[in-house]
Structures are given as structure tokens and as C-alpha cells.
Write an enzyme that holds these catalytic residues in place. Structure first.
Site: not given
Ligand code: GLY
Length: 348
Positions: A176, A235, A214
């Protein structure tokens, strides 16, 4: 270092992600810590010692993605009702993404919403899942199909909890981190290439940089109407891989790593990524043991599975692909035949 998530007025309340700053947590109202047996065994005593509240309860949920279910959320809610929790209560999610998603969802729906705090104990949940307020559960139709946006009131990322993380879980978190770097920040990719994350100071820097990315993305697009979708790089493919393998063969981050390589292959075919750039990303993933083999058995079936994903709105599939290193493209019109070619050729 602390990072704040500053939403626009009329959106959710701002909150802070604290890094290595959890000393004392003073809370009013009843408190329930939701955790799993593994994390409880290793770290619960140390967390309890730092919490200042009148009544603190511990609710344990089973570990693993297959337990991220409505039944377990119901079990959490039952506990809250049994102990007469009210709207002044706080839930604390103490674990990885599974615990965080279920606790957040329970907090979102208990009496129409109460406070919750994220204390993530895995690398993956520290750099991604604990920030941004996505909560929910899986069902037989797919991952995260039931849920709500409900922002935590604070996030505490402590490196001490990562010391006991198994190597595979560590790698899954790195996937990630790579995701964020490749699509948003070329300098960060170069940093990762030159600073092995086995060194604590490098890891801390990578965590902070990932959370900063993020935070920026979520503050700009809380409900995923635009740029937040970029966090789904890897994803769209990864969710199908998890589904095909019954959520048991790969950890989420591992499936995302395979998914990123599939997305890279698509990006190359669509002209967004060169062979050299693609090789750079592969090398980075290789460094952290994230080059898994996943020959696609049935490309047509794999392709059809995209349409079960909630992100495949109105029967279009959105692919997030890197645009060079440090950029992204949101592709909504990838020809089916090109995607099938990627899946057929993905024999690695
Ligand atoms: N993990 C992707 C997101 O929070 O949007």
C-alpha cells in the site's frame, strides 16, 4: 510528527493522525476497545495502562478477512447494548483493517453514530485503512459492499505495535505504501528505492509520507467522487484475486501487489507506462517479497467478476493505472479485449 485531515467546511470534522505520540488517552463516557485475540495477547495490557476512562470494556472479534461480517458487527453492537452504552461512548479499534472496518461501522450505526478512535497495529492499516473513514463488512457478493463513511475522531499510529508484525503482514503493508508513492509522488518512489524499510527511521518516514498523501486525498474527496478512487490502484484486479481465492491464499496487500502489476501491464498497453518504469515498480515490489505468481485460469470469468465490485458503477469498470512514475490515469474506457489480453498474458 502529526498529520491533520482538514476537511472543507460542512464536511466531516477534522482530526489528527498522531505518530508515536500515544502516551495517555483520557476519554469521557464509556469506552469499548474492539480487538482480536492475537493483538490482545501481545499489546492490550500496554494500551489499557494508557487509557483514562470510567468504564472500559474489551470486545474480541476473530482475526481474518473472512470474519469481517455483519454477524460480528451485530455481536459488537449487542455488547454495547448489554453494557448500556449511550451516545457519549467511544469505541477504540485496536488491530488491523478488519478490526478497524468493523469497529468503525459499528460506531457509524450505533444509535446513528458515536465517536471512534483508530489505533492500528498493522503497517497496512497505519498507512491506509485507518485514515479516511471507510468502514464496513464483506458479504458473499464481495468485499466492503456493506458500509458507511464514518471518520474517526483521532488515529494513533505507534511503531511499537509493528515490532511483532509477521513478515508477510509487513510486506502487505509495503504494497500500500508503494501504491501511494507510484501514483502520487515520484520523489517518494526514489526514496523507497534507496532507503530499505527494515531501518526504523526509514519506515517511520515512509509511514508519515504515506499518511500525508492519504490525508491530502481524503480531505479533497472524502466520499470518493474523484481523486480518492486513485487509492484503488491495484484494487480492481486485487479484489477479484481475493474473491477467486476465497480470501485465504493472499493477504489483502499481497493481492493488491499482484493487482498493481496487472494494472501496470494495462498501463503499458494503453501507453501510460514504459517498460523501464514498469520494471522499476516490479523491482521495488520484489525487494519486499511481493512478486507472487498468479496465472489467471479463466480470463473471461475474471473479467466478469469486475462487475460485482461496487466501484464498477453502471457496468463500466474503472481502472486506476500509473501515468509514468508519480502520476495516475483514471481509465473508464479500457477495451475489453485489451484487458483480456493483460489477463491472458499475466502468467507470472
Ligand atoms: N483504501 C482506499 C481508501 O481509503 O480510499
Amino acid at each position: 510528527m502529526n498529520i491533520s485531515i482538514d476537511f472543507a467546511p460542512a464536511q466531516s470534522q477534522n482530526y489528527t493522525v498522531f505518530i508515536d505520540a500515544l502516551e495517555r488517552l483520557t476519554l469521557r463516557g464509556k469506552v469499548a476497545i474492539v480487538t482480536n485475540p492475537k493483538v490482545a495477547g501481545l499489546h492490550l495490557a500496554s494500551l489499557l495502562a494508557r487509557i483514562d476512562a470510567d468504564e472500559v470494556y474489551v470486545i474480541t472479534v476473530p482475526d481474518g478477512e473472512s470474519h469481517k461480517t455483519l454477524q460480528n458487527v451485530e455481536m459488537i453492537l449487542e455488547n454495547l447494548f448489554m453494557h448500556r452504552f449511550d451516545r457519549n461512548a467511544t469505541l477504540i479499534a485496536f488491530g488491523g483493517g478488519v478490526v478497524g472496518d468493523m469497529t468503525g461501522f459499528a460506531a457509524a450505526i450505533f444509535q446513528r453514530g458515536i465517536r471512534f478512535i483508530q489505533i492500528p497495529t498493522t503497517l497496512l492499516s497505519q498507512v491506509d485503512a485507518s485514515v479516511g473513514g471507510k468502514t464496513g463488512v464483506n458479504n458473499r457478493f464481495g468485499k466492503n459492499l456493506i458500509g458507511a463513511f464514518h471518520q474517526p475522531s483521532a488515529v494513533y499510529c505507534q511503531s511499537e505495535f509493528l515490532a511483532t508484525l509477521p513478515a508477510r503482514e509487513f510486506g502487505a503493508g509495503v504494497a500500500e505504501i508503494v501504491k501511494m508513492a507510484v501514483t502520487f509522488d515520484a520523489d517518494f518512489v526514489a526514496y523507497l528505492e534507496n532507503h530499505p524499510l527494515s531501518t526504523p527511521s526509514h519506515l517511520r518516514e515512509a509511514i508519515a509520507r504515506s499518511i500525508a498523501i492519504k490525508a491530502r486525498v481524503v480531505a479533497e474527496d472524502e466520499k470518493e467522487a474523484g481523486v480518492r478512487a486513485v487509492l484503488n490502484y491495484g484494487h480492481t484486479f486485487g479484489h477479484v484475486i481475493e474473491n477467486e481465492t476465497g480470501y485465504t491464499a493472499f493477504l489483502h496487500g499481497e493481492a493488491v501487489a499482484i493487482g498493481m502489476r496487472m494494472a501496470n501491464a494495462l498501463a503499458q498497453k494503453l501507453g501510460y507506462l514504459t517498460q523501464t518504469e514498469c520494471a522499476r515498480i516490479e523491482k521495488l515490489l520484489e525487494q519486499y517479497g511481493l512478486l507472487f505468481r498468479y496465472p489467471v485460469q479463466n480470463p473471461e470469468r475474471f473479467y466478469n467478476a469486475f462487475f460485482l465490485d461496487k466501484k464498477s458503477l453502471n457496468a463500466t469498470i474503472t481502472f486506476i493505472v500509473p501515468k509514468s512514475i508519480g502520476g495516475y490515469a483514471i481509465v473508464k474506457d479500457a477495451p475489453k479485449e485489451t484487458v483480456l489480453e493483460v489477463l491472458r498474458e499475466f502468467d507470472r
